[in-house]
Design a protein around this motif. Structure first.
Motif, mmCIF file in Angstrom:
data_model
loop_
_atom_site.group_PDB
_atom_site.id
_atom_site.type_symbol
_atom_site.label_atom_id
_atom_site.label_comp_id
_atom_site.label_asym_id
_atom_site.label_seq_id
_atom_site.Cartn_x
_atom_site.Cartn_y
_atom_site.Cartn_z
ATOM 1 N N GLU A 1 10.613 9.198 6.249
ATOM 2 C CA GLU A 1 11.291 7.908 6.108
ATOM 3 C C GLU A 1 10.346 6.815 5.616
ATOM 4 O OE1 GLU A 1 12.851 4.505 9.152
ATOM 5 O OE2 GLU A 1 13.322 6.575 9.691
ATOM 6 N N VAL A 2 9.143 6.752 6.162
ATOM 7 C CA VAL A 2 8.254 5.618 5.875
ATOM 8 C C VAL A 2 7.298 5.852 4.707
ATOM 9 C CG1 VAL A 2 8.398 4.754 8.244
ATOM 10 C CG2 VAL A 2 6.504 6.245 7.591
ATOM 11 N N CYS A 3 7.190 7.077 4.240
ATOM 12 C CA CYS A 3 6.248 7.350 3.144
ATOM 13 C C CYS A 3 6.840 6.981 1.787
ATOM 14 C CB CYS A 3 5.840 8.826 3.150
ATOM 15 S SG CYS A 3 7.085 9.940 2.457
ATOM 16 N N ASP A 4 5.961 6.985 0.797
ATOM 17 C CA ASP A 4 6.392 6.815 -0.590
ATOM 18 C C ASP A 4 6.465 8.154 -1.319
ATOM 19 O OD1 ASP A 4 6.421 3.828 -0.761
ATOM 20 O OD2 ASP A 4 4.326 4.112 -0.188
ATOM 21 N N TYR A 5 5.573 9.064 -0.958
ATOM 22 C CA TYR A 5 5.466 10.375 -1.601
ATOM 23 C C TYR A 5 5.088 11.419 -0.562
ATOM 24 C CZ TYR A 5 4.376 7.064 -5.337
ATOM 25 O OH TYR A 5 4.384 5.992 -6.181
ATOM 26 N N GLY A 6 5.275 12.682 -0.924
ATOM 27 C CA GLY A 6 4.843 13.767 -0.059
ATOM 28 C C GLY A 6 3.895 14.704 -0.782
ATOM 29 N N LEU A 7 2.923 15.212 -0.046
ATOM 30 C CA LEU A 7 2.052 16.296 -0.516
ATOM 31 C C LEU A 7 2.205 17.414 0.499
ATOM 32 C CD1 LEU A 7 -0.133 17.577 -2.317
ATOM 33 C CD2 LEU A 7 -1.842 16.398 -0.906
ATOM 34 N N MET A 8 2.762 18.525 0.053
ATOM 35 C CA MET A 8 3.047 19.643 0.941
ATOM 36 C C MET A 8 2.210 20.851 0.527
ATOM 37 S SD MET A 8 5.457 18.392 2.871
ATOM 38 C CE MET A 8 5.573 16.618 2.734
ATOM 39 N N ILE A 9 1.610 21.503 1.507
ATOM 40 C CA ILE A 9 0.833 22.711 1.271
ATOM 41 C C ILE A 9 1.618 23.834 1.928
ATOM 42 C CG2 ILE A 9 -1.365 23.885 1.640
ATOM 43 C CD1 ILE A 9 -1.255 20.126 1.772
ATOM 44 N N TRP A 10 2.165 24.750 1.108
ATOM 45 C CA TRP A 10 3.197 25.679 1.558
ATOM 46 C C TRP A 10 2.788 27.126 1.365
ATOM 47 C CZ3 TRP A 10 7.903 27.520 -1.447
ATOM 48 C CH2 TRP A 10 8.911 27.983 -0.596
ATOM 49 N N ASP A 11 3.098 27.950 2.366
ATOM 50 C CA ASP A 11 2.791 29.380 2.322
ATOM 51 C C ASP A 11 3.932 30.223 1.763
ATOM 52 O OD1 ASP A 11 4.665 29.347 4.363
ATOM 53 O OD2 ASP A 11 3.318 30.147 5.898
ATOM 54 N N MET B 1 0.837 -1.171 0.000
ATOM 55 C CA MET B 1 0.000 0.000 0.000
ATOM 56 C C MET B 1 0.890 1.246 0.000
ATOM 57 S SD MET B 1 -2.470 1.412 3.080
ATOM 58 C CE MET B 1 -2.773 -0.225 3.587
ATOM 59 N N HIS B 2 0.553 2.199 -0.850
ATOM 60 C CA HIS B 2 1.301 3.454 -0.912
ATOM 61 C C HIS B 2 0.956 4.318 0.287
ATOM 62 C CE1 HIS B 2 3.061 2.886 -4.842
ATOM 63 N NE2 HIS B 2 1.887 2.484 -5.291
ATOM 64 N N LYS B 3 1.969 5.043 0.768
ATOM 65 C CA LYS B 3 1.796 5.939 1.904
ATOM 66 C C LYS B 3 2.171 7.346 1.472
ATOM 67 C CE LYS B 3 2.951 2.313 5.169
ATOM 68 N NZ LYS B 3 3.840 1.879 6.244
ATOM 69 N N VAL B 4 1.288 8.302 1.785
ATOM 70 C CA VAL B 4 1.510 9.696 1.411
ATOM 71 C C VAL B 4 1.636 10.533 2.685
ATOM 72 C CG1 VAL B 4 0.643 11.694 0.150
ATOM 73 C CG2 VAL B 4 0.201 9.393 -0.722
ATOM 74 N N PHE B 5 2.759 11.201 2.803
ATOM 75 C CA PHE B 5 3.036 12.119 3.904
ATOM 76 C C PHE B 5 2.466 13.475 3.499
ATOM 77 C CE2 PHE B 5 7.032 14.477 5.777
ATOM 78 C CZ PHE B 5 6.253 15.140 6.706
ATOM 79 N N ILE B 6 1.453 13.927 4.226
ATOM 80 C CA ILE B 6 0.851 15.229 3.945
ATOM 81 C C ILE B 6 1.232 16.182 5.065
ATOM 82 C CG2 ILE B 6 -1.263 16.521 3.498
ATOM 83 C CD1 ILE B 6 -2.578 13.958 2.548
ATOM 84 N N ASN C 1 -8.281 12.190 -4.510
ATOM 85 C CA ASN C 1 -7.603 11.184 -5.342
ATOM 86 C C ASN C 1 -6.795 10.213 -4.485
ATOM 87 O OD1 ASN C 1 -8.615 12.465 -7.626
ATOM 88 N ND2 ASN C 1 -6.730 13.579 -8.042
ATOM 89 N N ILE C 2 -6.135 10.741 -3.464
ATOM 90 C CA ILE C 2 -5.330 9.902 -2.559
ATOM 91 C C ILE C 2 -6.234 8.916 -1.823
ATOM 92 C CG2 ILE C 2 -3.955 9.971 -0.418
ATOM 93 C CD1 ILE C 2 -2.818 12.692 -1.524
ATOM 94 N N VAL C 3 -7.334 9.418 -1.287
ATOM 95 C CA VAL C 3 -8.268 8.571 -0.533
ATOM 96 C C VAL C 3 -8.901 7.527 -1.443
ATOM 97 C CG1 VAL C 3 -10.466 8.601 0.723
ATOM 98 C CG2 VAL C 3 -8.715 10.311 1.244
ATOM 99 N N GLU C 4 -9.344 7.948 -2.623
ATOM 100 C CA GLU C 4 -9.994 7.016 -3.551
ATOM 101 C C GLU C 4 -9.033 5.963 -4.087
ATOM 102 O OE1 GLU C 4 -12.069 9.489 -6.403
ATOM 103 O OE2 GLU C 4 -13.110 10.503 -4.745
#
Length: 184
Positions: free
Chosen positions: A99-109, A1-6, A25-28
């Motif tokens: 370390e444990v995720c596969d990808y990152g989604l970052m919301i940046w100011d 299972m893919h893991k996304v670090f948000i 999209n991530i949830v679905e």
């Protein structure tokens, strides 16, 4: 299972429609969401995931109890010897998620050094991140050191100076360039 670090900036309390769509999209796709326990983006993401009745979430915290766990999801407690409440204390959970995720989604100011540090950490681990630049309402993929340097160009001079002081960006960029040159 893919893991996304948000992750994202504490200054951002409301999620843009484009971010909400991406999270959908991530949830679905049945990816597991790794999220911190801070205010700002972490709490906003948690609120959204709760409203979607999403179960595939792990909340990371430093110390014993998360500051926020709105969905009563699984908690991953990260032990650290850093002084409670310090930057290093809270950073420990981010390092583990990177370390444990596969990808990152970052919301940046375009100011937050914490979010920038997470993007940099993912890059050090040869992991991609997709950064939503809140002020521009656009996404930027960060796949290599050049992408990261282009991201820095968005910052104001004072924010960039602060990030350089806290994160030693020039040293980190030189290290990343060296590692990339060794790969080819």
């Amino acid at each position: 299972m893919h893991k996304v670090f948000i992750s994202g900036s504490i200054s951002i309390d409301n999620l843009d429609a484009k971010v909400i769509e991406r999270i959908g999209n991530i949830v679905e796709s049945n990816y597991q969401v790794l999220i911190g326990d801070a205010g700002g983006v972490d709490s906003a993401i948690q609120k959204h995931l709760l409203s979607r009745q999403t179960n595939n979430v792990v909340v990371y915290c430093a110390g014993e109890e998360p500051r926020n766990n709105l969905g009563n999801w699984i908690v991953e407690r990260i032990s650290t010897f850093a002084k409670p409440g310090s930057r290093a204390f809270f950073t420990s959970k981010d390092l583990k998620m990177a370390e444990v995720c596969d990808y990152g989604l970052m919301i940046w100011d375009t100011k937050s050094t914490g979010t920038l540090a997470n993007i940099l950490e993912l890059l050090k681990q040869s992991k991609y991140s997709l950064v939503f630049i809140n002020k521009k309402k656009t996404f930027k993929a960060i796949k290599n050191v050049e992408d990261f340097q282009n991201l820095l160009e968005i910052m104001s001079e004072s924010s960039l100076k602060k990030a350089e002081e806290k994160l030693k960006l020039n040293i980190e960029i030189d290290r990343l360039k060296f590692v990339q040159s060794e790969m080819f």
